[in-house]
Design a protein around this motif. Structure first.
Motif, short mmCIF file in Angstrom:
data_model
loop_
_atom_site.label_atom_id
_atom_site.label_comp_id
_atom_site.label_asym_id
_atom_site.label_seq_id
_atom_site.Cartn_x
_atom_site.Cartn_y
_atom_site.Cartn_z
N PHE A 7 -20.40 11.30 -35.44
CA PHE A 7 -19.95 12.61 -35.91
C PHE A 7 -20.18 12.74 -37.41
CE2 PHE A 7 -16.37 9.85 -36.67
CZ PHE A 7 -15.80 10.34 -37.84
N GLN A 8 -20.15 13.98 -37.86
CA GLN A 8 -20.23 14.30 -39.29
C GLN A 8 -18.99 15.06 -39.68
OE1 GLN A 8 -23.87 16.56 -38.88
NE2 GLN A 8 -25.08 14.99 -39.90
N ASP A 9 -18.35 14.63 -40.74
CA ASP A 9 -17.18 15.32 -41.29
C ASP A 9 -17.49 15.60 -42.75
OD1 ASP A 9 -14.75 16.37 -41.92
OD2 ASP A 9 -13.57 14.72 -41.09
N ASP A 10 -17.94 16.83 -43.03
CA ASP A 10 -18.49 17.15 -44.34
C ASP A 10 -17.45 17.31 -45.44
OD1 ASP A 10 -21.02 17.17 -43.16
OD2 ASP A 10 -20.81 19.26 -42.58
N GLY A 11 -16.18 17.35 -45.08
CA GLY A 11 -15.15 17.51 -46.08
C GLY A 11 -14.89 18.97 -46.44
N ASP A 12 -15.69 19.90 -45.87
CA ASP A 12 -15.48 21.32 -46.15
C ASP A 12 -14.73 22.00 -45.00
OD1 ASP A 12 -17.38 21.23 -44.20
OD2 ASP A 12 -18.83 22.53 -45.19
N GLY A 13 -14.13 21.19 -44.14
CA GLY A 13 -13.37 21.74 -43.02
C GLY A 13 -14.11 21.69 -41.70
N ALA A 14 -15.44 21.48 -41.77
CA ALA A 14 -16.24 21.47 -40.54
C ALA A 14 -16.32 20.06 -39.96
CB ALA A 14 -17.64 22.00 -40.82
N LEU A 15 -16.23 19.98 -38.65
CA LEU A 15 -16.40 18.72 -37.94
C LEU A 15 -17.51 18.91 -36.91
CD1 LEU A 15 -15.41 15.81 -37.16
CD2 LEU A 15 -13.96 16.94 -35.45
N SER A 16 -18.51 18.04 -36.95
CA SER A 16 -19.64 18.16 -36.04
C SER A 16 -19.79 16.87 -35.26
CB SER A 16 -20.93 18.46 -36.83
OG SER A 16 -22.05 18.48 -35.96
N VAL A 17 -19.61 16.96 -33.94
CA VAL A 17 -19.85 15.81 -33.07
C VAL A 17 -21.35 15.79 -32.75
CG1 VAL A 17 -19.40 14.73 -30.84
CG2 VAL A 17 -17.54 15.84 -32.09
N VAL A 18 -22.06 14.82 -33.31
CA VAL A 18 -23.52 14.77 -33.15
C VAL A 18 -23.90 14.37 -31.74
CG1 VAL A 18 -25.65 13.67 -33.99
CG2 VAL A 18 -23.81 14.25 -35.59
N LYS A 19 -23.29 13.31 -31.21
CA LYS A 19 -23.59 12.87 -29.85
C LYS A 19 -22.64 11.78 -29.41
CE LYS A 19 -27.27 10.20 -29.19
NZ LYS A 19 -26.80 8.85 -28.83
N LYS A 20 -22.48 11.66 -28.10
CA LYS A 20 -21.81 10.50 -27.53
C LYS A 20 -22.80 9.35 -27.57
CE LYS A 20 -19.84 8.81 -23.17
NZ LYS A 20 -20.84 7.76 -22.88
N VAL A 21 -22.33 8.18 -27.92
CA VAL A 21 -23.21 7.02 -27.98
C VAL A 21 -23.50 6.57 -26.54
CG1 VAL A 21 -23.61 4.76 -28.99
CG2 VAL A 21 -22.09 6.37 -30.13
N ALA A 22 -24.77 6.50 -26.18
CA ALA A 22 -25.16 6.12 -24.82
C ALA A 22 -24.78 4.66 -24.55
CB ALA A 22 -26.66 6.31 -24.63
N ASP A 23 -24.53 4.35 -23.28
CA ASP A 23 -24.05 3.02 -22.91
C ASP A 23 -25.03 1.92 -23.31
OD1 ASP A 23 -21.77 4.13 -21.88
OD2 ASP A 23 -22.47 4.14 -19.81
N PHE A 24 -26.33 2.21 -23.30
CA PHE A 24 -27.32 1.18 -23.62
C PHE A 24 -27.62 1.09 -25.12
CE2 PHE A 24 -29.67 5.07 -22.59
CZ PHE A 24 -30.42 5.24 -23.74
N GLU A 25 -27.00 1.95 -25.91
CA GLU A 25 -27.27 1.93 -27.36
C GLU A 25 -26.56 0.77 -28.06
OE1 GLU A 25 -27.68 5.55 -29.96
OE2 GLU A 25 -26.81 6.50 -28.19
N LEU A 26 -27.15 0.34 -29.15
CA LEU A 26 -26.52 -0.62 -30.05
C LEU A 26 -25.96 0.19 -31.21
CD1 LEU A 26 -29.30 -3.38 -30.13
CD2 LEU A 26 -27.53 -2.97 -28.40
#
Length: 312
Positions: free
Chosen positions: A119-138
């Motif tokens: 996720f990205q939390d820019d500090g300006d009040g916005a919260l952006s969930v970029v993606k769920k981490v896939a099970d096979f990801e490191l």
């Protein structure tokens, strides 16, 4: 190796071209390989197998040239705090989640209700969930490869039915995780309480009454939904902008029409037949990359394609 383990459950691998490929042939081959991977990942037995995970573990480490070694990894909670984990760079999501859960005191049987997200939390009040981490990801490798996006790795609940909260509220650790995320979603305007409800929430938060806070917030619009970044859509006409909320078996769109009016539309998941994600690239040099999401939807007996465009 997958065929040896799973037989006909594994789709046929795309045929190879034995002559020099043209650009169009290469594009076709690339599309076939993407579709093959998408079809393979539909079977959870395959994606959880050591053959599949081992292949992608090596692929990720080789691609980003990160050897297996000890490292520290920060996992963030919804209140902004973080826990520092002593891990191996080759640890998968399952292992990272187990270590993080142990740190916060979450019982093993409740881990399945949570997952890791970038996720990205820019500090300006916005919260952006970029993606769920896939099970096979490191997670460690993925985080290094996404440095330019300034992403953080966080733990969040992984279900979209708010009624499941009741299963987790008897455990102090899971109650704390749910409460922190609920407070964050109110703060980031993901949830839409009335003025009276907001006053009740503030009082409950002041008194640190976490269970009552969660019981109240479950009644509010968009609680338990994931909010996506604003995007462009072609419904009900081209050129509309939309705020998208995903949850409770629906895709909810708050659409801003060219006339400046707003229209709220709910696309029910059980009326959706198929969907497709396409990477379109940048329209011009210097512009953000664009992803196209289209899904086929049954609207009053008629099937139609709904298209959303989002910047990356």
């Amino acid at each position: 190796q997958l065929r040896q383990l799973f037989g006909s459950a594994v789709p046929a691998f795309p045929p190879k071209f034995y002559l020099a490929m043209t650009k169009s042939m290469a594009d076709e081959r690339r599309l076939q390989l993407e579709q093959y991977l998408q079809n393979v990942t539909l079977d959870s037995n395959i994606t959880s197998s050591e053959v599949f995970i081992g292949f992608f573990r090596k692929l990720q480490q080789d691609t980003f040239k990160i050897p297996t070694q000890r490292a520290f990894l920060d996992v963030y909670l919804a209140d902004g705090s973080n826990i520092r984990l002593d891990i191996l760079t080759s640890d998968t999501v399952e292992r990272i989640l187990e270590v993080a859960s142990s740190k916060v005191g979450l019982p093993r049987e409740l881990i399945k209700y949570f997952s890791l997200f970038f996720f990205q939390d820019d500090g300006d009040g916005a919260l952006s969930v970029v993606k769920k981490v896939a099970d096979f990801e490191l997670p460690y490798v993925s985080l290094q490869s996404m440095k330019e996006l300034h992403c953080k790795l966080g733990i969040r609940k992984w279900y979209m039915d708010p009624s499941l909260d009741i299963l987790l509220m008897d455990c102090r650790a899971s109650l704390n995780l749910l409460y922190m995320q609920a407070v964050q979603e109110v703060k980031k305007n993901w949830v839409k309480p009335t003025e009276g409800q907001m006053q009740e929430l503030e009082l409950l938060q002041k008194n640190v009454n976490k269970a009552k806070f969660l019981e109240l917030i479950q009644k509010m619009q968009f609680y338990g939904y994931v909010r996506l970044d604003p995007c462009i859509c072609d419904y009900p006409e081209e050129g509309c902008s939309a705020d998208i909320y995903l949850g409770n078996n629906e895709i909810n769109c708050c659409i801003k029409l060219p006339t400046k009016q707003t229209k709220e539309v709910s696309f029910k998941i059980n009326r959706l037949r198929s969907w497709q994600v396409t990477f379109l690239g940048a329209a011009k040099d210097g512009e953000d990359d664009t992803l196209e999401l289209r899904f086929e939807y049954n609207d009053s007996g008629t099937w139609q394609w709904i298209i959303l465009y989002t910047k990356q």
